[in-house]
Design a protein around this motif. Structure first.
Motif, PDB file in Angstrom:
ATOM      1  N   ILE A  93       5.436  13.882   4.477  1.00  0.00           N
ATOM      2  CA  ILE A  93       4.464  13.307   3.548  1.00  0.00           C
ATOM      3  C   ILE A  93       4.280  11.829   3.862  1.00  0.00           C
ATOM      4  CG2 ILE A  93       4.006  12.721   1.129  1.00  0.00           C
ATOM      5  CD1 ILE A  93       5.809  15.157   0.385  1.00  0.00           C
ATOM      6  N   LEU A  94       3.027  11.410   3.975  1.00  0.00           N
ATOM      7  CA  LEU A  94       2.671  10.000   4.055  1.00  0.00           C
ATOM      8  C   LEU A  94       1.872   9.669   2.807  1.00  0.00           C
ATOM      9  CD1 LEU A  94       2.204   7.205   5.302  1.00  0.00           C
ATOM     10  CD2 LEU A  94       0.283   8.189   6.594  1.00  0.00           C
ATOM     11  N   LEU A  95       2.404   8.786   1.971  1.00  0.00           N
ATOM     12  CA  LEU A  95       1.700   8.351   0.769  1.00  0.00           C
ATOM     13  C   LEU A  95       1.296   6.896   0.921  1.00  0.00           C
ATOM     14  CD1 LEU A  95       0.712   8.615  -2.171  1.00  0.00           C
ATOM     15  CD2 LEU A  95       3.013   7.938  -2.901  1.00  0.00           C
ATOM     16  N   HIS A  96      -0.001   6.641   0.777  1.00  0.00           N
ATOM     17  CA  HIS A  96      -0.542   5.286   0.819  1.00  0.00           C
ATOM     18  C   HIS A  96      -0.846   4.863  -0.616  1.00  0.00           C
ATOM     19  CE1 HIS A  96      -3.569   2.101   1.385  1.00  0.00           C
ATOM     20  NE2 HIS A  96      -3.085   1.944   2.602  1.00  0.00           N
ATOM     21  N   SER A  97      -0.028   3.975  -1.163  1.00  0.00           N
ATOM     22  CA  SER A  97      -0.192   3.517  -2.542  1.00  0.00           C
ATOM     23  C   SER A  97      -0.036   2.008  -2.576  1.00  0.00           C
ATOM     24  CB  SER A  97       0.835   4.194  -3.462  1.00  0.00           C
ATOM     25  OG  SER A  97       0.658   3.809  -4.808  1.00  0.00           O
ATOM     26  N   LEU A  98      -0.927   1.326  -1.880  1.00  0.00           N
ATOM     27  CA  LEU A  98      -0.877  -0.123  -1.781  1.00  0.00           C
ATOM     28  C   LEU A  98      -1.918  -0.741  -2.707  1.00  0.00           C
ATOM     29  CD1 LEU A  98      -0.549  -0.550   2.099  1.00  0.00           C
ATOM     30  CD2 LEU A  98       1.277  -0.489   0.387  1.00  0.00           C
ATOM     31  N   THR A 204      -6.444   6.670 -15.584  1.00  0.00           N
ATOM     32  CA  THR A 204      -6.009   5.322 -15.962  1.00  0.00           C
ATOM     33  C   THR A 204      -4.514   5.340 -16.265  1.00  0.00           C
ATOM     34  OG1 THR A 204      -8.187   4.891 -16.898  1.00  0.00           O
ATOM     35  CG2 THR A 204      -6.392   3.424 -17.558  1.00  0.00           C
ATOM     36  N   THR A 205      -3.778   4.495 -15.562  1.00  0.00           N
ATOM     37  CA  THR A 205      -2.315   4.498 -15.639  1.00  0.00           C
ATOM     38  C   THR A 205      -1.814   3.076 -15.841  1.00  0.00           C
ATOM     39  OG1 THR A 205      -2.364   6.295 -13.989  1.00  0.00           O
ATOM     40  CG2 THR A 205      -0.225   5.305 -14.471  1.00  0.00           C
ATOM     41  N   LEU A 206      -0.854   2.914 -16.718  1.00  0.00           N
ATOM     42  CA  LEU A 206      -0.307   1.582 -16.987  1.00  0.00           C
ATOM     43  C   LEU A 206       0.663   1.177 -15.884  1.00  0.00           C
ATOM     44  CD1 LEU A 206       0.307   1.788 -20.842  1.00  0.00           C
ATOM     45  CD2 LEU A 206      -1.646   0.793 -19.625  1.00  0.00           C
ATOM     46  N   THR A 207       0.108   0.641 -14.817  1.00  0.00           N
ATOM     47  CA  THR A 207       0.893   0.161 -13.686  1.00  0.00           C
ATOM     48  C   THR A 207       0.699  -1.353 -13.564  1.00  0.00           C
ATOM     49  OG1 THR A 207      -0.945   0.444 -12.133  1.00  0.00           O
ATOM     50  CG2 THR A 207       0.526   2.342 -12.466  1.00  0.00           C
ATOM     51  N   PRO A 208       1.562  -2.021 -12.792  1.00  0.00           N
ATOM     52  CA  PRO A 208       1.370  -3.460 -12.566  1.00  0.00           C
ATOM     53  C   PRO A 208      -0.007  -3.787 -11.998  1.00  0.00           C
ATOM     54  CG  PRO A 208       3.562  -2.810 -11.878  1.00  0.00           C
ATOM     55  CD  PRO A 208       2.836  -1.540 -12.217  1.00  0.00           C
ATOM     56  N   ALA A 209      -0.549  -2.886 -11.176  1.00  0.00           N
ATOM     57  CA  ALA A 209      -1.876  -3.120 -10.586  1.00  0.00           C
ATOM     58  C   ALA A 209      -2.956  -3.134 -11.662  1.00  0.00           C
ATOM     59  CB  ALA A 209      -2.170  -2.044  -9.543  1.00  0.00           C
ATOM     60  N   LEU A 210      -2.872  -2.215 -12.625  1.00  0.00           N
ATOM     61  CA  LEU A 210      -3.880  -2.166 -13.692  1.00  0.00           C
ATOM     62  C   LEU A 210      -3.841  -3.435 -14.531  1.00  0.00           C
ATOM     63  CD1 LEU A 210      -6.014  -0.465 -15.296  1.00  0.00           C
ATOM     64  CD2 LEU A 210      -4.116   0.197 -16.786  1.00  0.00           C
ATOM     65  N   GLU A 211      -2.653  -3.938 -14.796  1.00  0.00           N
ATOM     66  CA  GLU A 211      -2.505  -5.104 -15.665  1.00  0.00           C
ATOM     67  C   GLU A 211      -3.178  -6.343 -15.093  1.00  0.00           C
ATOM     68  OE1 GLU A 211       1.664  -5.423 -16.184  1.00  0.00           O
ATOM     69  OE2 GLU A 211       1.838  -3.660 -17.472  1.00  0.00           O
ATOM     70  N   LYS A 212      -3.414  -6.363 -13.786  1.00  0.00           N
ATOM     71  CA  LYS A 212      -4.045  -7.528 -13.157  1.00  0.00           C
ATOM     72  C   LYS A 212      -5.563  -7.524 -13.311  1.00  0.00           C
ATOM     73  CE  LYS A 212      -0.384  -7.944  -9.676  1.00  0.00           C
ATOM     74  NZ  LYS A 212      -0.041  -7.845  -8.235  1.00  0.00           N
ATOM     75  N   ILE A 213      -6.125  -6.386 -13.710  1.00  0.00           N
ATOM     76  CA  ILE A 213      -7.576  -6.283 -13.857  1.00  0.00           C
ATOM     77  C   ILE A 213      -7.993  -6.934 -15.180  1.00  0.00           C
ATOM     78  CG2 ILE A 213      -9.533  -4.699 -14.013  1.00  0.00           C
ATOM     79  CD1 ILE A 213      -7.865  -2.681 -12.430  1.00  0.00           C
TER      80      ILE A 213
END
Length: 268
Positions: A93-98, A204-213
């Motif tokens: 498995i290769l997961l790209h989640s950058l 929509t997921t409460l991740t650190p990435a979402l919080e920056k929007i």
């Protein structure tokens, strides 16, 4: 044919938080070994190291690299280590989640200050390179090393933002759209090798990435209210889907944008 996760090797780009962290944990719980790449400083790096230790406590191998996943030298180092670690098994498995990109508008607001910042060419190019193009480069290097074989799965994390407009989300929206296009192309080119490539559109997921929007908290509440499940997507929802999708050697499910959102988009 159904294949066990146990004993397999996965490469998770963005392993220290959000979707990458949840997927790494889910794979380890099923006996899967994890190679992870993250880019953290200070407390973040310490937390990532502790997380790797947690995975090892389940009895699997976990090797994390605190490096820039968009760097050529990082790919060279990590792929070289993956050859040593994965051996004849290859990378299942290769997961790209950058999630590292610019969140700036394309044009200044008509009512905003005179010196309002807008995205420049360097920021736009960096966002596209990290959040989209880097998946192509990782795939190329893994193929060259003989690590992606029949039955392997490639996943890239996209979002509804690839087709929607949100405040200051333009650069990331473009990157998500490009990522989906890259995965379609990879799916077609890798089909003869029996390798599947799909984009996963998480809700929509409460991740650190979402919080920056900008205004993300209000946006999340709107999404929570309209979701038929009356909750937001959680990283574990995506992890569960990846585990299930990866337990087959078939490459027939490929080239798709797969929604993992509990039906959120149905009422958008």
């Amino acid at each position: 044919m159904i294949t066990e996760i146990q004993g397999s090797w996965s490469l998770v780009l963005g392993v220290s938080s959000g979707f990458g962290r949840a997927v790494a944990r889910a794979l380890a719980e099923r006996g899967g070994n994890v190679i992870g790449v993250h880019f953290d400083t200070a407390d973040g790096a310490e937390a990532a190291a502790k997380f790797a230790d947690e995975l090892r406590e389940t009895g699997v191998s976990a090797h994390f690299f605190n490096l820039n996943a968009a760097s050529t030298s990082t790919r060279r180092e990590v792929v070289g280590q993956a050859v040593e670690l994965a051996g004849d098994k290859g990378v299942r498995i290769l997961l790209h989640s950058l999630a590292f990109g610019s969140l700036l508008p394309f044009a200044p607001s008509q009512d905003g200050p005179q010196d309002q910042e807008t995205v420049n060419s360097r920021q736009l190019a960096m966002t596209l390179d990290v959040m989209a193009n880097s998946l192509v480069y990782w795939t190329q290097d893994l193929l060259a090393a003989g690590l992606l074989r029949r039955g392997a799965k490639i996943y890239g994390m996209t979002s509804a933002g690839s087709t929607q407009v949100l405040d200051s989300y333009g650069p990331v929206s473009a990157a998500k759209a490009a990522l989906e296009a890259h995965l379609r192309q990879l799916a077609a080119e890798l089909a003869p090798r029996g390798i599947a490539a799909n984009a996963l559109r998480a809700g929509t997921t409460l991740t650190p990435a979402l919080e920056k929007i900008p205004h993300s908290a209000a946006y999340a509440e709107v999404c929570r209210a309209r979701n038929p499940h009356k909750r937001l997507t959680e990283p574990e929802d995506v992890a569960e889907a990846i585990v299930l999708l990866s337990m087959s050697d078939s490459s027939w499910l490929t080239g798709n944008v797969i929604g993992i959102d509990g039906g959120e988009i149905l009422t958008a």
